[in-house]
Design an enzyme around this catalytic site. Structure first.
Site, PDB file in Angstrom:
ATOM      1  N   HIS A 334       0.847  -1.182   0.000  1.00  0.00           N
ATOM      2  CA  HIS A 334       0.000   0.000   0.000  1.00  0.00           C
ATOM      3  C   HIS A 334       0.884   1.234   0.000  1.00  0.00           C
ATOM      4  CE1 HIS A 334      -2.942   3.004   1.427  1.00  0.00           C
ATOM      5  NE2 HIS A 334      -3.837   2.215   0.874  1.00  0.00           N
ATOM      6  N   ASP A 393      -8.006  -4.779  -0.144  1.00  0.00           N
ATOM      7  CA  ASP A 393      -8.426  -5.392  -1.407  1.00  0.00           C
ATOM      8  C   ASP A 393      -8.082  -6.881  -1.452  1.00  0.00           C
ATOM      9  OD1 ASP A 393      -9.467  -3.050  -2.657  1.00  0.00           O
ATOM     10  OD2 ASP A 393      -7.422  -2.373  -2.992  1.00  0.00           O
TER      11      ASP A 393
END
Length: 457
Positions: A334, A393
């Site tokens: 991320h 996700d």
């Protein structure tokens, strides 16, 4: 009609040549970005975002200062100062759906009491009805295979049904935002039902929304042919919506919201642009990539429980030799988080619970194994300025798969949640009446003389 449509999608040799000309004239030497200290992606070399604004809406922490050094720590996400873990813990312990409650918090800066929450829900439910004929005249006409484009088109069309579409006063914008928060599930799901019928030849189901259901329940009610769902299914979807609702003003779609709002354009144009941003596989479309990657992995692994075999596949992913050859392990890493993504941490226990109920224990075990092995493999192969961990996700697509949701709706469900964060950021931008956002780009090409037509080669 079919022949005419095909013309639009043909890339001719001439277009190929012109595209090559574009590439040749547009490419910029990467060394120049360093020379002129350009923060590509509005991030510095350490991945830290360039400070471009201030916000009350949410806060993300992923580092701590120790003896003048910035060190990674477990990530935390706060909505209006309240840790999202506490919001989900509270609603779970009190056994209630909390999407509307958290939406109130993000929009108005405080948690509602029972009367305030009831009044807010009533206001949202009031806006759940689409204009007369909208489904027939807009959604059913020219259904697209891409639900994010369908959602964007529907949002832009709602401009024409609004008597005051360009009024950017806060009461009017709040009215527009609350209407879109209420309508996003219908716009996306009806768009999918139209596509599923006209393109896939399946039965058409258009269920009217119910005003006595939470947003999560309403999504499942609208989508499923029999409108049936379990308590656990709706609760986990509610948690998923809360975790996707907001993520700071700097994420691509929220920054898009600030960017367009600063120009004082209308709410429908702002939200359509935010949808376009979220659609991208580097943003909201990432969970689809995770699902496709795991499908490929499951088809190619002989033993899902073998650490060496799983690790070998992950190595191939990074080397660009497996799945889409992009050299990425989707759902891992991320831009901000390093040690952990708090959304993934919160989600994991609920995902395991659903996997057990739905008979996906074997698949969950593989996800869990990849969550452990992938960060180790990435850190060994690549020079890292910070740690790496799985993100939200990584799990969300798996949840949608277990819920039996069509993959075409994975990213639109993200939008059904993030519309709340976008609305909060739009209201904040307008409330502060800031300047139009206008960052600088340095021109690096040489000045060129004009050449008359008869002297051009």
């Amino acid at each position: 009609m079919t022949e005419e449509k095909n013309v639009y999608s043909i890339v001719t040799p001439q277009i190929e040549q012109l595209a090559e000309l574009c590439h040749k004239s547009d490419i910029i030497d990467s060394e120049l970005y360093t020379r002129f200290d350009v923060k590509r992606g509005l991030r510095d070399l350490n991945g830290k975002g360039v400070l471009t604004g201030l916000t009350h809406v949410s806060k993300i922490t992923a580092t701590k200062e120790v003896d003048g050094q910035t060190l990674p720590e477990d990530g935390e996400l706060y909505y209006r100062g309240i840790n999202v873990k506490e919001l989900i813990k509270g609603s779970t312990q009190e056994n209630r759906f909390a999407f509307e409650e958290v939406a109130y918090l993000l929009l108005f800066g405080q948690l509602p009491n029972q009367k305030e929450l009831d009044d807010f829900k009533e206001a949202l439910f009031f806006y759940r009805s689409l204009p007369t004929g909208f489904v027939r005249d807009i959604i059913m006409k020219a259904p697209s295979k891409d639900m994010m484009n369908t959602l964007s088109r529907s949002v832009l069309t709602l401009y024409s049904y609004d008597d005051n579409p360009d009024d950017t006063s806060l009461p009017n914008v709040l009215r527009q935002c609350m209407s879109l928060i209420a309508l996003f599930p219908e716009l996306a799901i009806y768009g999918y039902q139209a596509y599923n019928h006209y393109h896939e030849g399946n039965s058409l189901f258009i269920h009217p929304p119910r005003t006595d259901l939470s947003t999560a329940e309403n999504i499942l009610y609208l989508l499923r042919p029999d409108s049936q769902y379990t308590e656990l299914e709706a609760r986990i979807l509610d948690i998923c919506l809360i975790l996707h609702m907001e993520h700071g003003g700097g994420n691509n779609s929220s920054f898009t919201t600030h960017l367009l709002s600063s120009s004082l354009t209308d709410t429908y144009s702002v939200m359509a642009a935010a949808i376009g941003s979220l659609k991208g596989p580097r943003h909201g479309g990432a969970n689809i990539k995770v699902i496709r990657m795991f499908e490929d992995m499951e088809n190619n692994l002989k033993d899902w429980t073998d650490d060496e075999e799983v690790s070998a596949y992950l190595e191939k992913l990074l080397a660009g030799e497996a799945f889409d050859k992009a050299g990425l392990i989707y759902g891992v890493g991320h831009a901000i988080y390093s040690k952990s993504d708090p959304r993934a941490q919160v989600f994991k226990g609920f995902v395991e619970q659903m996997a057990h109920e739905k008979g996906f224990d074997k698949e969950y075990a593989l996800y869990d194994k990849v969550a452990t092995l992938a960060p180790q493999i990435i850190s060994k192969r690549r020079k890292m300025y910070k740690g790496v961990s799985v993100n939200v996700d990584f799990y969300s697509g798996f949840v949608y798969k277990m819920l039996g949701l069509p993959i075409e709706l994975y990213t639109p469900i993200f939008a059904m949640a993030r519309i709340v964060g976008w609305s909060a950021h739009r209201m904040e931008e307008l409330a502060n009446n800031g300047k139009i956002i206008r960052p600088a780009y340095k021109a690096i090409g040489p000045d060129m003389p004009y050449i008359p037509m008869n002297k051009r080669v």
